[in-house]
Write a protein that holds these residues in place. Structure first.
Motif, mmCIF file in Angstrom:
data_model
loop_
_atom_site.group_PDB
_atom_site.id
_atom_site.type_symbol
_atom_site.label_atom_id
_atom_site.label_comp_id
_atom_site.label_asym_id
_atom_site.label_seq_id
_atom_site.Cartn_x
_atom_site.Cartn_y
_atom_site.Cartn_z
ATOM 1 N N ALA A 21 -1.611 4.761 -0.919
ATOM 2 C CA ALA A 21 -1.122 6.124 -0.802
ATOM 3 C C ALA A 21 -0.388 6.368 0.505
ATOM 4 O O ALA A 21 -0.005 7.476 0.788
ATOM 5 C CB ALA A 21 -2.301 7.097 -0.902
ATOM 6 N N THR A 22 -0.179 5.338 1.295
ATOM 7 C CA THR A 22 0.422 5.538 2.603
ATOM 8 C C THR A 22 1.816 6.147 2.509
ATOM 9 O O THR A 22 2.585 5.805 1.640
ATOM 10 C CB THR A 22 0.469 4.224 3.400
ATOM 11 N N SER A 23 2.084 7.055 3.413
ATOM 12 C CA SER A 23 3.422 7.641 3.463
ATOM 13 C C SER A 23 4.290 6.915 4.485
ATOM 14 O O SER A 23 5.427 7.284 4.699
ATOM 15 C CB SER A 23 3.321 9.129 3.808
ATOM 16 N N ALA A 24 3.772 5.861 5.112
ATOM 17 C CA ALA A 24 4.551 5.109 6.095
ATOM 18 C C ALA A 24 5.600 4.239 5.420
ATOM 19 O O ALA A 24 6.579 3.862 6.032
ATOM 20 C CB ALA A 24 3.628 4.227 6.934
ATOM 21 N N GLY A 25 5.419 3.914 4.185
ATOM 22 C CA GLY A 25 6.351 3.058 3.466
ATOM 23 C C GLY A 25 5.594 2.287 2.418
ATOM 24 O O GLY A 25 4.390 2.402 2.280
ATOM 25 N N ALA A 26 6.339 1.506 1.639
ATOM 26 C CA ALA A 26 5.698 0.709 0.593
ATOM 27 C C ALA A 26 4.745 -0.292 1.223
ATOM 28 O O ALA A 26 4.971 -0.791 2.313
ATOM 29 C CB ALA A 26 6.760 -0.008 -0.219
ATOM 30 N N ALA A 27 3.661 -0.563 0.516
ATOM 31 C CA ALA A 27 2.677 -1.508 1.018
ATOM 32 C C ALA A 27 2.445 -2.588 -0.024
ATOM 33 O O ALA A 27 2.416 -2.319 -1.213
ATOM 34 C CB ALA A 27 1.374 -0.805 1.333
ATOM 35 N N GLU A 28 2.296 -3.809 0.450
ATOM 36 C CA GLU A 28 1.953 -4.915 -0.425
ATOM 37 C C GLU A 28 0.589 -5.429 -0.004
ATOM 38 O O GLU A 28 0.389 -5.830 1.140
ATOM 39 C CB GLU A 28 2.979 -6.046 -0.307
ATOM 40 N N ILE A 29 -0.351 -5.387 -0.929
ATOM 41 C CA ILE A 29 -1.689 -5.904 -0.666
ATOM 42 C C ILE A 29 -1.629 -7.420 -0.858
ATOM 43 O O ILE A 29 -1.394 -7.899 -1.963
ATOM 44 C CB ILE A 29 -2.738 -5.293 -1.622
ATOM 45 N N LEU A 30 -1.820 -8.169 0.208
ATOM 46 C CA LEU A 30 -1.815 -9.627 0.126
ATOM 47 C C LEU A 30 -3.157 -10.152 -0.361
ATOM 48 O O LEU A 30 -3.218 -11.120 -1.119
ATOM 49 C CB LEU A 30 -1.468 -10.231 1.484
ATOM 50 N N ALA A 31 -4.215 -9.526 0.100
ATOM 51 C CA ALA A 31 -5.568 -9.898 -0.324
ATOM 52 C C ALA A 31 -6.482 -8.713 -0.098
ATOM 53 O O ALA A 31 -6.308 -7.962 0.861
ATOM 54 C CB ALA A 31 -6.071 -11.099 0.476
ATOM 55 N N ALA A 32 -7.435 -8.541 -0.981
ATOM 56 C CA ALA A 32 -8.407 -7.467 -0.838
ATOM 57 C C ALA A 32 -9.714 -7.901 -1.483
ATOM 58 O O ALA A 32 -9.713 -8.464 -2.569
ATOM 59 C CB ALA A 32 -7.900 -6.180 -1.495
#
Length: 161
Positions: A21-32
């Motif tokens: 949901a970050t408004s800083a920019g698109a995020a890619e989850i590499l691992a979780a």
């Protein structure tokens, strides 16, 4: 529970919402990864946010507006500023898992280390948690900002199975 990409709806993985949901920019989850041991829940996230490091840090440390990063946060405020980079922060969140909803209070002492990482420690006597810590490390990469998050929480309330 382990996920390689995307977001989880598990209460243990609520911190993943930060990056979805970050408004800083698109995020890619590499691992979780998220899991629990006894009454404690933990989450580890390795992500790249498509924004400069300074912007991501500014967003994560804007303690009076944390709802911008996580929409479940209804109230966030600095209760005490001891020194630059060392403050006490209160949040109130509305969290729902399936049909079970709860309003969660959390007060944390948050500090920025010399290396720029953020460390938060829950104050149990002022929170709905018996224990909690979060460590966030940030550094710049060509695609944006790399974010490593490790958090652990032990709720002081019942969580449905």
């Amino acid at each position: 529970m382990t996920s390689s990409r995307g977001c989880s709806s598990s209460l243990a993985a609520i911190a993943l919402i930060w990056f979805c949901a970050t408004s800083a920019g698109a995020a890619e989850i590499l691992a979780a990864t998220a899991g629990h041991h006894g009454r404690s829940y933990s989450v580890r996230v390795d992500a790249v946010v498509g924004a400069p490091q300074a912007d991501v840090r500014r967003l994560l440390t804007d303690y009076n507006h944390l709802g911008r990063i996580n929409p479940v946060i209804r109230i966030s405020e600095i209760l005490l500023q001891r020194a630059p980079g060392d403050q006490r922060v209160r949040t109130v969140s509305e969290v729902c898992v399936w049909i079970y909803c709860r309003r969660l209070r959390q007060v944390q002492d948050v500090s920025e280390s010399e290396d720029g990482s953020l460390i938060a420690v829950v104050l149990p006597d002022q929170s709905d948690f018996r224990h909690g810590t979060a460590h966030v490390k940030l550094w710049g990469e060509p695609a944006g900002t790399r974010v490593l998050l490790h958090g652990e929480l032990e709720p002081d309330f019942w969580i449905p199975p």
